[in-house]
Design a protein around this motif. Structure first.
Motif, PDB file in Angstrom:
ATOM      1  N   ASP A 246       0.831  -1.206   0.000  1.00 49.31           N
ATOM      2  CA  ASP A 246       0.000   0.000   0.000  1.00 49.31           C
ATOM      3  C   ASP A 246       0.864   1.255   0.000  1.00 49.31           C
ATOM      4  OD1 ASP A 246      -2.235  -1.546  -0.001  1.00 49.31           O
ATOM      5  OD2 ASP A 246      -2.977  -0.917   1.970  1.00 49.31           O
ATOM      6  N   GLU A 247       1.877   1.255   0.856  1.00 50.93           N
ATOM      7  CA  GLU A 247       2.786   2.392   0.985  1.00 50.93           C
ATOM      8  C   GLU A 247       3.487   2.690  -0.341  1.00 50.93           C
ATOM      9  OE1 GLU A 247       7.024   2.850   3.151  1.00 50.93           O
ATOM     10  OE2 GLU A 247       5.372   2.240   4.461  1.00 50.93           O
ATOM     11  N   PHE A 250       0.700   4.247  -2.976  1.00 52.16           N
ATOM     12  CA  PHE A 250       0.163   5.613  -2.888  1.00 52.16           C
ATOM     13  C   PHE A 250       1.221   6.675  -2.616  1.00 52.16           C
ATOM     14  CE2 PHE A 250      -0.551   4.343   1.640  1.00 52.16           C
ATOM     15  CZ  PHE A 250       0.054   5.409   2.282  1.00 52.16           C
ATOM     16  N   ASP A 254       2.980   6.231  -7.186  1.00 57.31           N
ATOM     17  CA  ASP A 254       2.151   7.343  -7.663  1.00 57.31           C
ATOM     18  C   ASP A 254       3.009   8.551  -8.010  1.00 57.31           C
ATOM     19  OD1 ASP A 254      -0.625   8.700  -7.906  1.00 57.31           O
ATOM     20  OD2 ASP A 254       0.487  10.023  -6.543  1.00 57.31           O
ATOM     21  N   LEU A 270      -3.238   1.634  -8.014  1.00 57.10           N
ATOM     22  CA  LEU A 270      -4.067   1.823  -6.825  1.00 57.10           C
ATOM     23  C   LEU A 270      -5.251   0.853  -6.813  1.00 57.10           C
ATOM     24  CD1 LEU A 270      -4.027   5.727  -6.781  1.00 57.10           C
ATOM     25  CD2 LEU A 270      -2.832   4.229  -5.186  1.00 57.10           C
ATOM     26  N   ARG A 273      -4.401  -2.557  -5.499  1.00 63.12           N
ATOM     27  CA  ARG A 273      -4.361  -2.653  -4.039  1.00 63.12           C
ATOM     28  C   ARG A 273      -5.771  -2.742  -3.452  1.00 63.12           C
ATOM     29  NH1 ARG A 273      -1.387  -5.368  -2.665  1.00 63.12           N
ATOM     30  NH2 ARG A 273      -1.872  -4.762  -0.539  1.00 63.12           N
ATOM     31  N   SER A 278      -7.039  -3.740   0.406  1.00 59.54           N
ATOM     32  CA  SER A 278      -6.528  -2.632   1.210  1.00 59.54           C
ATOM     33  C   SER A 278      -7.646  -1.934   1.981  1.00 59.54           C
ATOM     34  CB  SER A 278      -5.828  -1.607   0.313  1.00 59.54           C
ATOM     35  OG  SER A 278      -5.472  -0.453   1.049  1.00 59.54           O
ATOM     36  N   ASN A 280      -6.720   1.049   3.599  1.00 58.60           N
ATOM     37  CA  ASN A 280      -6.001   2.290   3.874  1.00 58.60           C
ATOM     38  C   ASN A 280      -6.775   3.483   3.309  1.00 58.60           C
ATOM     39  OD1 ASN A 280      -4.046   4.517   3.573  1.00 58.60           O
ATOM     40  ND2 ASN A 280      -2.563   3.011   4.269  1.00 58.60           N
ATOM     41  N   LEU A 283      -4.998   5.568   0.529  1.00 63.14           N
ATOM     42  CA  LEU A 283      -4.973   4.944  -0.792  1.00 63.14           C
ATOM     43  C   LEU A 283      -6.288   5.185  -1.529  1.00 63.14           C
ATOM     44  CD1 LEU A 283      -3.369   1.627  -1.762  1.00 63.14           C
ATOM     45  CD2 LEU A 283      -5.716   2.019  -2.483  1.00 63.14           C
TER      46      LEU A 283
END
Length: 336
Positions: A246-247, A250, A254, A270, A273, A278, A280, A283
């Motif tokens: 995820d980190e 985004f 990105d 995105l 994910r 995800s 998050n 995100l």
């Protein structure tokens, strides 16, 4: 009787002073390094602004977040490679440098894209008149810049259509395909791929029987091969760091994709994910932002709604404020 100081005592005093000075210097340097580590360990910066991508710094390890105000300390003449999330640029720093907004500022090319940061490029009448609403709007590739020379093509369904015709034209490429029972067309393997550095028009025609109903076109530009290779190299380096998925999606990926306004690559990353499960809110909120840039407010609204729920449940008020700004933009775009 006059007493002469012992030479041995003088030498000892000098050595003791030198030892104290060196010890003090080591303590100061160590404290500085430890202080930088504590910035992230104690979450003293809520929004990291960059990441180290090399091992040339005296204290900062490759893959570590950077906060505004931290100092870059190159060693042995090495250049420290840094990705700035705000400017979406790769920096090579060869001297001691404070990582601040002067070297890591938002990109000027944001002005050419419809976004929550800039309402001016957003076409308020993007939907057209009532007679033009029920058209097969091309929804992907997303945006006008791409790096995939065999992009998947998709479009919005039309109520009275029982088939669609997809036409692709441009330098060295010209083909069309008839499609039924779907609004997605993978790029045909038998057709010649798009050529790097060229511009192409993708047109979708809705049909009822033998009669065409309406059409929609999207003009896309394939980046030059040198730019494509550079992006692929940078993406590989991000993947090699082994960051949380995820980190990486985004923040790092990105930033790399949007440095060339590659909405297509950013949105697909995105979305992958989201499919992976995800939860998050950042995100989802960023995916909503990217849908806005692609002028897909309905998709943006759906994604923002999920982002708001996740932000509320996790107590991330800063994300909730950003989501609300995005929803205001969606409302403005959809306003008659």
């Amino acid at each position: 009787m006059l007493t002469v100081p012992s030479p041995i005592k003088r030498v000892f005093a000098v050595r003791l002073t030198t030892f104290v000075s060196i010890s003090t210097l080591i303590l100061l340097v160590t404290s500085s390094a430890w202080g930088q580590q504590r910035i992230l360990q104690k979450n003293l910066c809520d929004q990291p602004s960059g990441r180290v991508y090399s091992t040339g710094d005296r204290f900062l390890k490759s893959g570590r977040y950077l906060c505004l105000g931290e100092r870059i300390n190159p060693q042995n003449g090495n250049a420290v490679k840094v990705l700035c999330f705000l400017s979406r640029k790769i920096l090579y720093l060869k001297q001691n440098t404070v990582f601040n907004t002067q070297i890591c500022a938002p990109p000027p090319n944001e002005a050419v894209q419809c976004s929550v940061l800039n309402i001016v490029p957003c076409p308020h009448d993007y939907k057209g008149t009532d007679d033009e609403k029920n058209v097969p709007i091309v929804t992907s590739p997303y945006g006008s810049s791409i790096i995939n020379n065999r992009p998947q093509i998709s479009w919005r369904s039309v109520a009275d259509a029982d088939s669609y015709t997809v036409v692709v034209k441009g330098n060295g490429v010209k083909w069309e395909a008839d499609v039924k029972n779907t609004t997605i067309l993978p790029y045909p393997q038998e057709q010649k791929e798009l050529q790097y550095g060229n511009t192409y028009t993708i047109t979708v025609i809705s049909n009822h029987g033998d009669q065409p109903l309406n059409s929609s076109s999207l003009v896309v530009h394939l980046l030059p091969i040198n730019d494509v290779q550079q992006i692929r190299d940078e993406v590989k380096q991000i993947n090699d760091l082994g960051l949380p998925p995820d980190e990486a999606a985004f923040r790092d990926l990105d930033a790399i994709y949007m440095s060339k306004l590659l909405l297509d690559e950013s949105i697909k990353t995105l979305k992958a994910r989201v499919v992976a499960g995800s939860q998050n809110p950042t995100l989802y909120r960023l995916l909503g932002d990217r849908y806005l840039g692609a002028l897909l407010p309905e998709s943006a609204e759906q994604t923002y709604t999920i982002a708001a729920q996740l932000a509320l449940s996790s107590g991330k008020t800063s994300e909730l404020e950003k989501v609300q700004s995005g929803l205001k933009m969606v409302k403005w775009l959809k306003k008659p």
